[in-house]
Scaffold this motif. Structure first.
Motif, PDB file in Angstrom:
ATOM      1  N   GLU A  34       0.829  -1.206   0.000  1.00 50.33           N
ATOM      2  CA  GLU A  34       0.000   0.000   0.000  1.00 50.33           C
ATOM      3  C   GLU A  34       0.865   1.259   0.000  1.00 50.33           C
ATOM      4  O   GLU A  34       0.579   2.245  -0.706  1.00 50.33           O
ATOM      5  CB  GLU A  34      -0.921  -0.013   1.230  1.00 50.33           C
ATOM      6  N   ARG A  77       3.931   1.422  -1.164  1.00 43.62           N
ATOM      7  CA  ARG A  77       4.521   1.446  -2.506  1.00 43.62           C
ATOM      8  C   ARG A  77       3.599   2.154  -3.494  1.00 43.62           C
ATOM      9  O   ARG A  77       4.038   2.994  -4.285  1.00 43.62           O
ATOM     10  CB  ARG A  77       4.794   0.012  -2.958  1.00 43.62           C
ATOM     11  N   GLN A  78       2.332   1.836  -3.426  1.00 40.39           N
ATOM     12  CA  GLN A  78       1.362   2.454  -4.327  1.00 40.39           C
ATOM     13  C   GLN A  78       1.221   3.949  -4.040  1.00 40.39           C
ATOM     14  O   GLN A  78       1.101   4.769  -4.963  1.00 40.39           O
ATOM     15  CB  GLN A  78       0.003   1.765  -4.179  1.00 40.39           C
ATOM     16  N   GLY A 111       5.065   5.462  -4.916  1.00 40.16           N
ATOM     17  CA  GLY A 111       5.715   5.084  -6.161  1.00 40.16           C
ATOM     18  C   GLY A 111       7.150   4.651  -6.011  1.00 40.16           C
ATOM     19  O   GLY A 111       7.976   4.870  -6.906  1.00 40.16           O
ATOM     20  N   GLU A 160       1.315 -10.980  -4.022  1.00 37.15           N
ATOM     21  CA  GLU A 160       2.222  -9.996  -4.609  1.00 37.15           C
ATOM     22  C   GLU A 160       3.572 -10.066  -3.918  1.00 37.15           C
ATOM     23  O   GLU A 160       3.677 -10.417  -2.746  1.00 37.15           O
ATOM     24  CB  GLU A 160       1.653  -8.583  -4.517  1.00 37.15           C
TER      25      GLU A 160
END
Length: 204
Positions: free
Chosen positions: A77, A79-80, A83, A103
């Protein structure tokens, strides 16, 4: 020392679960960087709490010291949100898959690896024992090491659960952490910071 490089800190509470047990824990949030860019160490419990410590800077990487869920649960989360790639030692894949079965992380960490940030270098030290892929992160320019759950104020991290090994964690600490200068500040995954010198007598 790299210009403007600093350590920022926060805390966040949540659940640690393993071997059918759950515990309420408080984790440290550690961010290394300057005013422009940073690296986040671990991803404990809550993305918003981590983002408050990041303070809008560009996140270059999310480095997991190990894959226990209280350190890696919100890594995908986060990472999203920012970025940035998630970095983990591959030996912790079995632990990662307990929380993230669908993942993976983005890149493998390896012993001796150097991660560049804001003119400085973060050195990866593979320190198995608390977890097979546990790593510590040494930043010479800041005179500190981030030990996750490998070394705390008062001694080694816990080894009474799956995928842990008491003899191995002590061997890792002696080989990798006690090689650092006594004045090195130890920033831990939980609780207060300490120094290598303060912990050395109980570990040699």
């Amino acid at each position: 020392m790299a210009s403007g490089l600093r350590v920022d800190h926060g805390t966040v509470s949540g659940i640690f679960s393993l071997d059918g047990e759950t515990h309420e824990v408080e984790n440290n949030i550690w961010v290394i960087g300057d005013d422009e860019e940073c690296v986040v160490i671990d991803a404990p419990h809550d993305v918003e709490a981590i983002l408050k410590v990041v303070e809008g800077r560009t996140v270059k990487a999310i480095i997991c010291t190990h894959a226990h869920d209280d350190h890696a649960r919100v890594a995908p989360e986060l990472r999203q949100a920012v970025g940035a790639p998630v970095l983990l030692h591959p030996d912790d894949k079995p632990l990662w898959e307990l929380t993230h079965s669908d993942e993976l992380w983005d890149a493998d960490l390896e012993d001796g690896q150097s991660i560049k940030l804001a003119g400085a270098s973060i050195q990866v030290l593979h320190t198995p024992g608390h977890a097979p892929g546990a790593v510590c992160l040494y930043v010479h320019d800041l005179g500190c090491v981030f030990t996750g759950d490998t070394l705390f104020q008062g001694g080694p991290g816990a080894t009474g659960r799956s995928y842990s090994d008491e003899d191995l964690i002590k061997e890792s600490i002696r080989a990798k952490l006690l090689a650092l200068p006594d004045e090195t500040v130890v920033h831990t995954g939980h609780g207060e910071s300490t120094t290598i010198g303060a912990e050395r007598p109980g570990l040699e």
